[in-house]
Scaffold this motif. Structure first.
Motif, mmCIF file in Angstrom:
data_model
loop_
_atom_site.group_PDB
_atom_site.id
_atom_site.type_symbol
_atom_site.label_atom_id
_atom_site.label_comp_id
_atom_site.label_asym_id
_atom_site.label_seq_id
_atom_site.Cartn_x
_atom_site.Cartn_y
_atom_site.Cartn_z
ATOM 1 N N VAL A 130 0.842 -1.204 0.000
ATOM 2 C CA VAL A 130 0.000 0.000 0.000
ATOM 3 C C VAL A 130 0.875 1.251 0.000
ATOM 4 C CG1 VAL A 130 -1.693 1.317 1.323
ATOM 5 C CG2 VAL A 130 -1.918 -1.170 1.141
ATOM 6 N N ALA A 131 1.807 1.333 0.929
ATOM 7 C CA ALA A 131 2.656 2.519 1.055
ATOM 8 C C ALA A 131 3.588 2.671 -0.146
ATOM 9 C CB ALA A 131 3.459 2.448 2.346
ATOM 10 N N GLN A 132 4.120 1.563 -0.619
ATOM 11 C CA GLN A 132 5.066 1.587 -1.729
ATOM 12 C C GLN A 132 4.438 2.141 -2.999
ATOM 13 O OE1 GLN A 132 6.443 -2.226 -3.417
ATOM 14 N NE2 GLN A 132 8.302 -1.832 -2.227
ATOM 15 N N THR A 133 3.214 1.745 -3.283
ATOM 16 C CA THR A 133 2.534 2.219 -4.484
ATOM 17 C C THR A 133 2.359 3.731 -4.440
ATOM 18 O OG1 THR A 133 1.393 0.116 -4.706
ATOM 19 C CG2 THR A 133 0.454 1.986 -5.884
ATOM 20 N N GLY A 134 1.884 4.238 -3.309
ATOM 21 C CA GLY A 134 1.719 5.678 -3.179
ATOM 22 C C GLY A 134 3.036 6.425 -3.298
ATOM 23 N N ALA A 135 4.080 5.912 -2.666
ATOM 24 C CA ALA A 135 5.389 6.567 -2.713
ATOM 25 C C ALA A 135 5.935 6.580 -4.134
ATOM 26 C CB ALA A 135 6.367 5.863 -1.776
ATOM 27 N N GLN A 136 5.801 5.480 -4.853
ATOM 28 C CA GLN A 136 6.340 5.405 -6.208
ATOM 29 C C GLN A 136 5.596 6.331 -7.169
ATOM 30 O OE1 GLN A 136 6.056 1.132 -6.623
ATOM 31 N NE2 GLN A 136 8.260 0.903 -6.361
ATOM 32 N N ILE A 137 4.288 6.406 -7.039
ATOM 33 C CA ILE A 137 3.511 7.306 -7.904
ATOM 34 C C ILE A 137 3.891 8.755 -7.622
ATOM 35 C CG2 ILE A 137 1.185 8.186 -8.368
ATOM 36 C CD1 ILE A 137 0.193 5.272 -7.941
ATOM 37 N N LEU B 107 13.320 13.739 -0.257
ATOM 38 C CA LEU B 107 12.478 12.990 0.678
ATOM 39 C C LEU B 107 11.731 11.863 -0.036
ATOM 40 C CD1 LEU B 107 10.958 15.881 2.835
ATOM 41 C CD2 LEU B 107 12.496 14.065 3.637
ATOM 42 N N GLY B 108 11.223 12.140 -1.226
ATOM 43 C CA GLY B 108 10.527 11.111 -2.002
ATOM 44 C C GLY B 108 11.438 9.955 -2.368
ATOM 45 N N LEU C 213 10.401 3.799 9.066
ATOM 46 C CA LEU C 213 11.120 4.978 8.592
ATOM 47 C C LEU C 213 10.575 5.426 7.237
ATOM 48 C CD1 LEU C 213 13.448 7.041 8.713
ATOM 49 C CD2 LEU C 213 14.901 5.270 7.673
ATOM 50 N N GLY C 214 10.314 4.481 6.350
ATOM 51 C CA GLY C 214 9.765 4.808 5.032
ATOM 52 C C GLY C 214 8.423 5.503 5.111
ATOM 53 N N VAL C 215 7.578 5.066 6.035
ATOM 54 C CA VAL C 215 6.262 5.690 6.200
ATOM 55 C C VAL C 215 6.409 7.123 6.730
ATOM 56 C CG1 VAL C 215 4.086 5.564 7.487
ATOM 57 C CG2 VAL C 215 5.009 3.518 6.398
ATOM 58 N N ALA D 235 5.276 10.507 4.747
ATOM 59 C CA ALA D 235 4.457 11.590 5.299
ATOM 60 C C ALA D 235 5.146 12.936 5.095
ATOM 61 C CB ALA D 235 4.187 11.339 6.783
ATOM 62 N N LEU D 236 6.458 12.985 5.333
ATOM 63 C CA LEU D 236 7.204 14.228 5.121
ATOM 64 C C LEU D 236 7.223 14.629 3.648
ATOM 65 C CD1 LEU D 236 10.191 13.645 7.573
ATOM 66 C CD2 LEU D 236 8.226 15.180 7.882
ATOM 67 N N THR D 237 7.324 13.637 2.764
ATOM 68 C CA THR D 237 7.296 13.923 1.325
ATOM 69 C C THR D 237 5.950 14.510 0.922
ATOM 70 O OG1 THR D 237 8.799 12.075 0.912
ATOM 71 C CG2 THR D 237 7.581 12.921 -0.981
ATOM 72 N N ILE D 238 4.885 13.912 1.412
ATOM 73 C CA ILE D 238 3.547 14.415 1.091
ATOM 74 C C ILE D 238 3.392 15.839 1.621
ATOM 75 C CG2 ILE D 238 1.069 14.126 1.537
ATOM 76 C CD1 ILE D 238 1.639 11.057 1.584
ATOM 77 N N GLY D 239 3.826 16.065 2.862
ATOM 78 C CA GLY D 239 3.737 17.403 3.433
ATOM 79 C C GLY D 239 4.545 18.416 2.634
#
Length: 193
Positions: free
Chosen positions: A30-37, A68-69, A105-107, A111-115
């Motif tokens: 779940v987290a990986q997909t969002g981060a990669q997109i 961060l991404g 740590l990745g999560v 969150a910091l990347t999204i912010g």
């Protein structure tokens, strides 16, 4: 301890490690997909015509966001590398624990990347003061749902210890949670680690 008391399962350390590994992989997907997109989108922004019109602050914020991404994506892909390097070495419990820390740590990095991405986007769209206030509210929202509410649930149910503390120990296990195999014999539970 019995399953009826609601505090644990009858699992060997290896069965528990296998279950925790499967659960961890589902969470990572779940987290990986969002981060990669998000990371893929961030990489393309620099090639858009409007990028040249960004202020120095906005460009610096873009660089921070991309870094961060990249860090978040790397941490959330790390379970693949961990598993590849440790497969077949009878270290599944250690693999799960180490990977869980990297995924956490990745999560946080996600969150910091999204912010940071929201701050950049809203800074361009609305200006600095409004962007800062909205992003601060969003980060509180993330902290509430991703951290505070789970911690309140733990506290309310009195679970201050690690779930591994509840599992019974198997007499065939050594002090590291690995099954001892006779010389020349492979234990099937470890073959796919």
């Amino acid at each position: 301890m019995t399953p009826e008391d609601g505090r644990g399962r009858h699992e060997t350390p290896n069965e528990r490690a296998d279950r925790r590994w499967t659960e961890l992989l589902q969470e990572v997907r779940v987290a990986q997909t969002g981060a990669q997109i998000l990371f893929g989108f961030l990489l393309s922004v620099v090639f858009m015509p409007r990028f040249a019109t960004l202020s120095t602050f906005q460009r610096d914020l873009y660089v921070v966001t991309v870094v961060l991404g990249g860090l978040a994506t790397g941490a959330l892909i790390a379970p693949v590398a961990y598993h590849r390097l440790l497969a077949g070495r009878r270290l599944k419990p250690e693999l799960v624990d180490a990977t869980a820390r990297v995924v956490t740590l990745g999560v946080v990095l996600l969150a910091l990347t999204i912010g940071s991405a929201l701050l950049l986007l809203l800074n361009v769209a609305l200006g600095a003061p409004a962007a800062g206030l909205i992003v601060a509210g969003m980060m509180v929202w993330f902290a509430l749902w991703w951290l505070l509410l789970p911690m309140l649930l733990i506290r309310r149910n009195g679970h201050f210890h690690h779930p591994q503390d509840d599992a019974p120990q198997d007499d065939a296990d050594d002090d590291h949670g690995r099954v001892s195999a006779a010389p020349g014999r492979s234990d099937a539970r470890h073959d796919n680690q």
